[in-house]
Design a protein around this motif. Structure first.
Motif, PDB file in Angstrom:
ATOM      1  N   TRP A  88       4.118   4.810 -14.348  1.00 32.05           N
ATOM      2  CA  TRP A  88       3.999   4.880 -12.892  1.00 32.05           C
ATOM      3  C   TRP A  88       2.598   4.483 -12.435  1.00 32.05           C
ATOM      4  CZ3 TRP A  88       8.609   4.510 -11.321  1.00 32.05           C
ATOM      5  CH2 TRP A  88       9.650   5.187 -11.943  1.00 32.05           C
ATOM      6  N   ARG A  89       1.604   4.832 -13.205  1.00 32.59           N
ATOM      7  CA  ARG A  89       0.231   4.427 -12.862  1.00 32.59           C
ATOM      8  C   ARG A  89       0.106   2.903 -12.903  1.00 32.59           C
ATOM      9  NH1 ARG A  89      -2.697   7.102 -16.516  1.00 32.59           N
ATOM     10  NH2 ARG A  89      -2.708   5.332 -17.916  1.00 32.59           N
ATOM     11  N   PHE A  97       0.838  -1.197   0.000  1.00 30.84           N
ATOM     12  CA  PHE A  97       0.000   0.000   0.000  1.00 30.84           C
ATOM     13  C   PHE A  97       0.873   1.247   0.000  1.00 30.84           C
ATOM     14  CE2 PHE A  97      -2.207   3.394   2.313  1.00 30.84           C
ATOM     15  CZ  PHE A  97      -3.345   3.522   1.550  1.00 30.84           C
ATOM     16  N   HIS A  98       1.925   1.221   0.803  1.00 33.34           N
ATOM     17  CA  HIS A  98       2.830   2.361   0.890  1.00 33.34           C
ATOM     18  C   HIS A  98       3.646   2.512  -0.395  1.00 33.34           C
ATOM     19  CE1 HIS A  98       1.672   1.332   4.971  1.00 33.34           C
ATOM     20  NE2 HIS A  98       1.924   2.583   5.284  1.00 33.34           N
ATOM     21  N   ALA A  99       4.041   1.379  -0.997  1.00 36.10           N
ATOM     22  CA  ALA A  99       4.743   1.440  -2.280  1.00 36.10           C
ATOM     23  C   ALA A  99       3.849   2.055  -3.343  1.00 36.10           C
ATOM     24  CB  ALA A  99       5.193   0.037  -2.702  1.00 36.10           C
ATOM     25  N   HIS A 100       2.564   1.716  -3.308  1.00 36.17           N
ATOM     26  CA  HIS A 100       1.596   2.299  -4.240  1.00 36.17           C
ATOM     27  C   HIS A 100       1.588   3.822  -4.113  1.00 36.17           C
ATOM     28  CE1 HIS A 100      -2.442   4.021  -3.330  1.00 36.17           C
ATOM     29  NE2 HIS A 100      -2.586   3.925  -4.624  1.00 36.17           N
ATOM     30  N   GLU A 101       1.679   4.330  -2.876  1.00 37.10           N
ATOM     31  CA  GLU A 101       1.674   5.785  -2.687  1.00 37.10           C
ATOM     32  C   GLU A 101       2.925   6.426  -3.282  1.00 37.10           C
ATOM     33  OE1 GLU A 101       0.997   5.938   1.578  1.00 37.10           O
ATOM     34  OE2 GLU A 101      -1.118   6.398   1.218  1.00 37.10           O
ATOM     35  N   VAL A 102       4.059   5.742  -3.200  1.00 37.98           N
ATOM     36  CA  VAL A 102       5.295   6.255  -3.799  1.00 37.98           C
ATOM     37  C   VAL A 102       5.153   6.303  -5.321  1.00 37.98           C
ATOM     38  CG1 VAL A 102       7.754   5.747  -4.149  1.00 37.98           C
ATOM     39  CG2 VAL A 102       6.750   5.548  -1.865  1.00 37.98           C
ATOM     40  N   PHE A 103       4.630   5.213  -5.905  1.00 38.02           N
ATOM     41  CA  PHE A 103       4.407   5.206  -7.356  1.00 38.02           C
ATOM     42  C   PHE A 103       3.383   6.269  -7.754  1.00 38.02           C
ATOM     43  CE2 PHE A 103       5.678   0.518  -7.351  1.00 38.02           C
ATOM     44  CZ  PHE A 103       6.919   0.777  -7.918  1.00 38.02           C
ATOM     45  N   GLU A 104       2.373   6.464  -6.923  1.00 36.96           N
ATOM     46  CA  GLU A 104       1.354   7.468  -7.232  1.00 36.96           C
ATOM     47  C   GLU A 104       1.957   8.869  -7.282  1.00 36.96           C
ATOM     48  OE1 GLU A 104      -2.129   8.493  -4.517  1.00 36.96           O
ATOM     49  OE2 GLU A 104      -3.016   7.122  -5.993  1.00 36.96           O
ATOM     50  N   ASP A 105       2.899   9.166  -6.373  1.00 35.84           N
ATOM     51  CA  ASP A 105       3.586  10.465  -6.431  1.00 35.84           C
ATOM     52  C   ASP A 105       4.309  10.630  -7.763  1.00 35.84           C
ATOM     53  OD1 ASP A 105       2.801  11.423  -3.934  1.00 35.84           O
ATOM     54  OD2 ASP A 105       4.616  10.703  -2.918  1.00 35.84           O
ATOM     55  N   ALA A 106       4.994   9.574  -8.228  1.00 31.79           N
ATOM     56  CA  ALA A 106       5.702   9.655  -9.514  1.00 31.79           C
ATOM     57  C   ALA A 106       4.718   9.844 -10.655  1.00 31.79           C
ATOM     58  CB  ALA A 106       6.547   8.399  -9.730  1.00 31.79           C
ATOM     59  N   TRP A 107       3.598   9.169 -10.577  1.00 33.37           N
ATOM     60  CA  TRP A 107       2.555   9.269 -11.601  1.00 33.37           C
ATOM     61  C   TRP A 107       2.040  10.702 -11.670  1.00 33.37           C
ATOM     62  CZ3 TRP A 107      -2.571   6.458  -9.965  1.00 33.37           C
ATOM     63  CH2 TRP A 107      -3.631   6.863 -10.765  1.00 33.37           C
ATOM     64  N   LYS A 108       1.827  11.310 -10.518  1.00 28.82           N
ATOM     65  CA  LYS A 108       1.214  12.644 -10.497  1.00 28.82           C
ATOM     66  C   LYS A 108       2.203  13.776 -10.711  1.00 28.82           C
ATOM     67  CE  LYS A 108      -2.715  11.233  -7.752  1.00 28.82           C
ATOM     68  NZ  LYS A 108      -3.450  11.380  -6.492  1.00 28.82           N
ATOM     69  N   THR A 109       3.499  13.548 -10.432  1.00 26.30           N
ATOM     70  CA  THR A 109       4.467  14.640 -10.530  1.00 26.30           C
ATOM     71  C   THR A 109       5.485  14.461 -11.649  1.00 26.30           C
ATOM     72  OG1 THR A 109       6.012  13.643  -8.942  1.00 26.30           O
ATOM     73  CG2 THR A 109       4.304  15.104  -8.040  1.00 26.30           C
ATOM     74  N   GLY A 110       5.512  13.261 -12.241  1.00 23.83           N
ATOM     75  CA  GLY A 110       6.519  12.982 -13.260  1.00 23.83           C
ATOM     76  C   GLY A 110       6.155  13.535 -14.625  1.00 23.83           C
ATOM     77  N   PRO A 111       7.054  13.339 -15.572  1.00 19.72           N
ATOM     78  CA  PRO A 111       6.791  13.791 -16.938  1.00 19.72           C
ATOM     79  C   PRO A 111       5.545  13.116 -17.511  1.00 19.72           C
ATOM     80  CG  PRO A 111       9.069  13.050 -16.689  1.00 19.72           C
ATOM     81  CD  PRO A 111       8.353  12.681 -15.437  1.00 19.72           C
ATOM     82  N   GLN A 112       4.816  13.839 -18.308  1.00 21.77           N
ATOM     83  CA  GLN A 112       3.569  13.345 -18.894  1.00 21.77           C
ATOM     84  C   GLN A 112       3.767  12.014 -19.621  1.00 21.77           C
ATOM     85  OE1 GLN A 112       0.508  14.762 -18.527  1.00 21.77           O
ATOM     86  NE2 GLN A 112      -0.371  13.030 -19.608  1.00 21.77           N
ATOM     87  N   ASP A 113       4.871  11.882 -20.345  1.00 25.36           N
ATOM     88  CA  ASP A 113       5.067  10.658 -21.130  1.00 25.36           C
ATOM     89  C   ASP A 113       5.424   9.442 -20.278  1.00 25.36           C
ATOM     90  OD1 ASP A 113       7.667  11.469 -20.528  1.00 25.36           O
ATOM     91  OD2 ASP A 113       8.450  11.005 -22.517  1.00 25.36           O
ATOM     92  N   GLU A 114       5.637   9.625 -18.955  1.00 20.31           N
ATOM     93  CA  GLU A 114       5.919   8.500 -18.064  1.00 20.31           C
ATOM     94  C   GLU A 114       4.758   8.187 -17.127  1.00 20.31           C
ATOM     95  OE1 GLU A 114       9.572   9.057 -15.958  1.00 20.31           O
ATOM     96  OE2 GLU A 114      10.764   9.050 -17.795  1.00 20.31           O
ATOM     97  N   ARG A 115       3.738   8.971 -17.139  1.00 18.97           N
ATOM     98  CA  ARG A 115       2.651   8.790 -16.162  1.00 18.97           C
ATOM     99  C   ARG A 115       1.976   7.433 -16.277  1.00 18.97           C
ATOM    100  NH1 ARG A 115       0.394  14.936 -15.483  1.00 18.97           N
ATOM    101  NH2 ARG A 115       2.300  15.614 -14.449  1.00 18.97           N
ATOM    102  N   ALA A 116       1.808   6.928 -17.471  1.00 14.09           N
ATOM    103  CA  ALA A 116       1.171   5.617 -17.636  1.00 14.09           C
ATOM    104  C   ALA A 116       2.035   4.511 -17.030  1.00 14.09           C
ATOM    105  CB  ALA A 116       0.903   5.338 -19.118  1.00 14.09           C
TER     106      ALA A 116
END
Length: 174
Positions: free
Chosen positions: A90-91, A69-88
């Motif tokens: 991290w999601r 669950f906590h790892a999911h939150e770390v990936f979610e931060d990358a999904w929401k703050t990372g470059p647009q072309d990498e969001r999929a």
């Protein structure tokens, strides 16, 4: 987070001063709410901007500790703050981690569904123009295969899996 409230409001539901939902209750290692006043596992801070390498390393540590669950939150931060072309990417990784969370909680249907959805998203990203097979050293083919295999195992077993023992190796190996 912008919250200035420190307790229950609105009929027992956690709300900040603007009425937005909060998650102030302590949680266990799988993100399940515990009673107020119970000792819980520290939550990951939200909105942290990490390098991709930091994201992968921190998420792997949390997965290895049985905290998907906590790892999911770390990936979610990358999904929401990372470059647009990498969001999929991290999601998809966040979906895999939350799929493991549900599987560890004994939610067979939700766990299998999210594991497959995450595996599909990772495969799709790797096949896209922006994708690559091993971004930041992540073994995407291996991680996607892990997700699909665990989904089958969860459905066949019908019960909770042990999160720590079933954690993926993001960079491959054992």
């Amino acid at each position: 987070m912008g919250s200035t409230s420190t307790g229950q409001q609105d009929g027992g539901r956690d709300r900040d001063t603007e009425g937005r939902a909060r998650s102030a209750r302590p949680r266990d290692g799988l993100g399940r709410p515990l009673p107020y006043g119970a000792d819980g596992v520290d939550r990951q801070p939200e909105g942290v901007v990490r390098t991709p390498e930091q994201t992968v390393a921190e998420a792997q540590q949390l997965l290895d500790a049985g905290k998907p669950f906590h790892a999911h939150e770390v990936f979610e931060d990358a999904w929401k703050t990372g470059p647009q072309d990498e969001r999929a990417l991290w999601r998809g990784l966040a979906q895999l981690a939350v799929g493991l969370t549900h599987a560890a909680r004994g939610n067979v249907t939700g766990g299998a569904r999210l594991l497959r959805r995450g595996a599909g998203a990772v495969d799709e990203w790797a096949a896209s123009d922006a994708g690559e097979a091993r971004p930041y050293g992540i073994d995407l083919a291996g991680v996607a295969a892990w997700g699909r295999e665990l989904a089958v195992e969860v459905e066949k077993g019908g019960g909770a899996v042990e999160a720590r023992g079933r954690a993926p190796r993001l960079r491959g190996g054992t």
